[in-house]
Design a protein around this motif. Structure first.
Motif, PDB file in Angstrom:
ATOM      1  N   LEU A 215     -11.113  -6.371  -9.823  1.00 31.77           N
ATOM      2  CA  LEU A 215     -11.861  -5.185  -9.393  1.00 31.77           C
ATOM      3  C   LEU A 215     -12.632  -5.443  -8.090  1.00 31.77           C
ATOM      4  CD1 LEU A 215     -13.201  -3.601 -12.712  1.00 31.77           C
ATOM      5  CD2 LEU A 215     -11.395  -2.742 -11.200  1.00 31.77           C
ATOM      6  N   GLN A 216     -13.020  -6.693  -7.857  1.00 29.88           N
ATOM      7  CA  GLN A 216     -13.724  -7.025  -6.607  1.00 29.88           C
ATOM      8  C   GLN A 216     -12.841  -6.799  -5.380  1.00 29.88           C
ATOM      9  OE1 GLN A 216     -16.949  -7.705  -6.949  1.00 29.88           O
ATOM     10  NE2 GLN A 216     -16.574  -7.700  -9.161  1.00 29.88           N
ATOM     11  N   ALA A 217     -11.509  -6.807  -5.595  1.00 30.05           N
ATOM     12  CA  ALA A 217     -10.579  -6.622  -4.477  1.00 30.05           C
ATOM     13  C   ALA A 217     -10.043  -5.194  -4.418  1.00 30.05           C
ATOM     14  CB  ALA A 217      -9.411  -7.595  -4.615  1.00 30.05           C
ATOM     15  N   PHE A 218     -10.477  -4.369  -5.351  1.00 35.16           N
ATOM     16  CA  PHE A 218      -9.897  -3.024  -5.484  1.00 35.16           C
ATOM     17  C   PHE A 218     -10.009  -2.211  -4.193  1.00 35.16           C
ATOM     18  CE2 PHE A 218     -10.459   1.490  -6.754  1.00 35.16           C
ATOM     19  CZ  PHE A 218      -9.159   1.709  -7.175  1.00 35.16           C
ATOM     20  N   HIS A 219     -11.148  -2.304  -3.508  1.00 34.32           N
ATOM     21  CA  HIS A 219     -11.343  -1.492  -2.293  1.00 34.32           C
ATOM     22  C   HIS A 219     -10.382  -1.878  -1.169  1.00 34.32           C
ATOM     23  CE1 HIS A 219     -13.688  -5.109  -1.619  1.00 34.32           C
ATOM     24  NE2 HIS A 219     -13.733  -4.813  -0.339  1.00 34.32           N
ATOM     25  N   LEU A 220      -9.740  -3.038  -1.287  1.00 33.05           N
ATOM     26  CA  LEU A 220      -8.795  -3.455  -0.240  1.00 33.05           C
ATOM     27  C   LEU A 220      -7.356  -3.057  -0.580  1.00 33.05           C
ATOM     28  CD1 LEU A 220     -10.203  -7.049   0.407  1.00 33.05           C
ATOM     29  CD2 LEU A 220     -10.561  -4.988   1.786  1.00 33.05           C
ATOM     30  N   ILE A 221      -7.167  -2.447  -1.738  1.00 30.27           N
ATOM     31  CA  ILE A 221      -5.814  -2.156  -2.212  1.00 30.27           C
ATOM     32  C   ILE A 221      -5.415  -0.703  -1.966  1.00 30.27           C
ATOM     33  CG2 ILE A 221      -4.315  -2.084  -4.269  1.00 30.27           C
ATOM     34  CD1 ILE A 221      -5.118  -4.859  -3.281  1.00 30.27           C
ATOM     35  N   GLY A 222      -6.280   0.221  -2.336  1.00 33.53           N
ATOM     36  CA  GLY A 222      -5.894   1.624  -2.230  1.00 33.53           C
ATOM     37  C   GLY A 222      -4.941   1.984  -3.342  1.00 33.53           C
ATOM     38  N   ASN A 223      -4.281   3.086  -3.161  1.00 32.41           N
ATOM     39  CA  ASN A 223      -3.453   3.627  -4.232  1.00 32.41           C
ATOM     40  C   ASN A 223      -2.019   3.099  -4.135  1.00 32.41           C
ATOM     41  OD1 ASN A 223      -3.430   5.278  -6.469  1.00 32.41           O
ATOM     42  ND2 ASN A 223      -2.486   6.963  -5.314  1.00 32.41           N
ATOM     43  N   GLU A 224      -1.880   1.794  -4.283  1.00 35.81           N
ATOM     44  CA  GLU A 224      -0.540   1.223  -4.113  1.00 35.81           C
ATOM     45  C   GLU A 224      -0.353   0.067  -5.105  1.00 35.81           C
ATOM     46  OE1 GLU A 224      -0.385  -1.364  -0.467  1.00 35.81           O
ATOM     47  OE2 GLU A 224      -2.243  -0.321   0.032  1.00 35.81           O
ATOM     48  N   PRO A 225       0.906  -0.237  -5.427  1.00 43.12           N
ATOM     49  CA  PRO A 225       1.138  -1.405  -6.291  1.00 43.12           C
ATOM     50  C   PRO A 225       0.801  -2.687  -5.543  1.00 43.12           C
ATOM     51  CG  PRO A 225       3.218  -0.486  -5.548  1.00 43.12           C
ATOM     52  CD  PRO A 225       2.149   0.437  -5.055  1.00 43.12           C
ATOM     53  N   VAL A 226       0.386  -3.695  -6.296  1.00 41.74           N
ATOM     54  CA  VAL A 226      -0.025  -4.955  -5.666  1.00 41.74           C
ATOM     55  C   VAL A 226       0.465  -6.122  -6.535  1.00 41.74           C
ATOM     56  CG1 VAL A 226      -2.265  -4.954  -6.871  1.00 41.74           C
ATOM     57  CG2 VAL A 226      -2.052  -6.146  -4.701  1.00 41.74           C
ATOM     58  N   ALA A 227       0.734  -7.246  -5.896  1.00 45.57           N
ATOM     59  CA  ALA A 227       1.098  -8.448  -6.650  1.00 45.57           C
ATOM     60  C   ALA A 227      -0.175  -9.215  -6.993  1.00 45.57           C
ATOM     61  CB  ALA A 227       2.022  -9.329  -5.814  1.00 45.57           C
ATOM     62  N   VAL A 228      -0.140  -9.928  -8.107  1.00 49.73           N
ATOM     63  CA  VAL A 228      -1.260 -10.791  -8.494  1.00 49.73           C
ATOM     64  C   VAL A 228      -0.699 -12.149  -8.890  1.00 49.73           C
ATOM     65  CG1 VAL A 228      -3.061 -11.190 -10.232  1.00 49.73           C
ATOM     66  CG2 VAL A 228      -2.780  -8.914  -9.238  1.00 49.73           C
ATOM     67  N   LEU A 229      -1.243 -13.198  -8.312  1.00 44.84           N
ATOM     68  CA  LEU A 229      -0.831 -14.555  -8.688  1.00 44.84           C
ATOM     69  C   LEU A 229      -2.068 -15.314  -9.128  1.00 44.84           C
ATOM     70  CD1 LEU A 229       1.554 -15.478  -5.690  1.00 44.84           C
ATOM     71  CD2 LEU A 229       2.219 -14.698  -7.970  1.00 44.84           C
TER      72      LEU A 229
END
Ligand code: G1P
Length: 290
Positions: A116-130
């Motif tokens: 959630l701390q990175a949410f503002h850098l993502i926007g409404n798009e799919p993202v990878a998480v490692l």
């Protein structure tokens, strides 16, 4: 291509207590597998999968990670002056692997909170998480394998590996129906179940594709008793709402580098594969009395 995944979030705020005292003054993600820190293997996996933006969620004591992915002007100058051009290039290239962003998780409230701390850098798009612990050696990068599955289903995708039943309580574990080669439609996901309660031996490996609905769920769910927000709970909530979540049994060898024995195995195997060190290490291992 529409919806191509360009960003990865890598949470690295954890303390690394399992590796103390090695991690007293350095992040566990900087422990080396032969000559590269664990975290570099993850960034290289992401870049080889088409990722251009890497977002680290860091915490106090993680400065070495920022420095590792930055230029090191003095060191590069020193190496160039001594004619070590290749080594200088190796050092320099790390900073150019991707665009890097760093956000801080101020308190240790679990990986769900870290995301959630990175949410503002993502926007409404799919993202990878490692996750910083899971290194996979494979021909096609593990994350790329997940992206290929995402192309088909367009919902959250989780990397899966079968583990011996006695190890299930270390991991997230799923229940699901096989819907295609190595692919499962997940009906249930539980975090670190007891052996008796585990719905299967298909364990969650720390590599995911997440969609905006997972972040919505993360904002909604309640923390566990230890005040931590679990990604597993958010994924379960997405499943309960009737949205699909898929798992993929990737091809490759997985090293759980969050565990001492896992890291040791990685060091030995990567050492054996290393073009300059492999034959020397093989020779040495033959002499080891067991
Ligand atoms: C996390 C996840 C767990 C997953 C594991 C993979 O656990 O919560 O579901 O199986 O990563 O490495 P952790 O290792 O942070 O305890």
């Amino acid at each position: 291509m529409e919806h191509q995944i360009k960003k990865v979030i890598i949470p690295v705020a954890g303390f690394g207590t399992r590796f103390l005292p090695a991690t007293k003054a350095q992040p566990k993600e900087m422990l080396p597998i032969v000559d590269k820190p664990v975290i570099q293997y993850l960034v290289e996996e992401a870049v080889a999968s088409g990722i251009t933006e890497v977002i680290f969620v860091t915490g106090r004591g993680k400065r070495a990670i920022e420095d590792h992915f930055d230029n090191a002007g003095e060191l590069e100058y020193y190496l160039e002056r001594r004619g070590k051009h290749e080594l200088a290039r190796t050092v320099r290239d790390i900073a150019g692997l991707a665009r890097f962003a760093f956000v801080r998780q101020k308190e240790p409230h679990g990986v769900g909170d870290a995301l959630l701390q990175a949410f503002h850098l993502i926007g409404n798009e799919p993202v990878a998480v490692l996750f910083g612990d899971d290194v996979v050696y494979s021909k096609t990068p593990c994350l790329k394998q997940l992206m290929n599955v995402f192309e088909k289903y367009r919902n959250p995708i989780i990397a899966l590996e079968r583990v011996p039943k006695k190890l299930v309580s270390r991991y997230g574990v799923i229940d699901g129906k096989k819907v295609a080669h190595k692919t499962y439609s997940i009906s249930k996901i539980v975090e670190k179940p007891s052996v008796a309660d585990a719905p299967s031996n298909l364990s969650v490996v720390g590599k995911y594709i997440l969609t905006p609905s997972v972040f919505e769920a993360l904002k909604r769910i309640k923390p566990q008793k230890n005040q931590e927000l679990y990604l597993t709970d958010a994924l379960q909530s997405v499943i309960t709402r009737g949205e699909g979540v898929h798992g993929f049994e990737f091809s490759g060898v997985r090293y759980d580098c969050g565990d001492k024995l896992g890291l040791l195995k990685a060091v030995v195997d990567y050492g054996l594969r290393h073009p300059e060190l492999g034959s020397g290490l093989r020779k040495h291992l033959r002499t080891v009395k067991m």
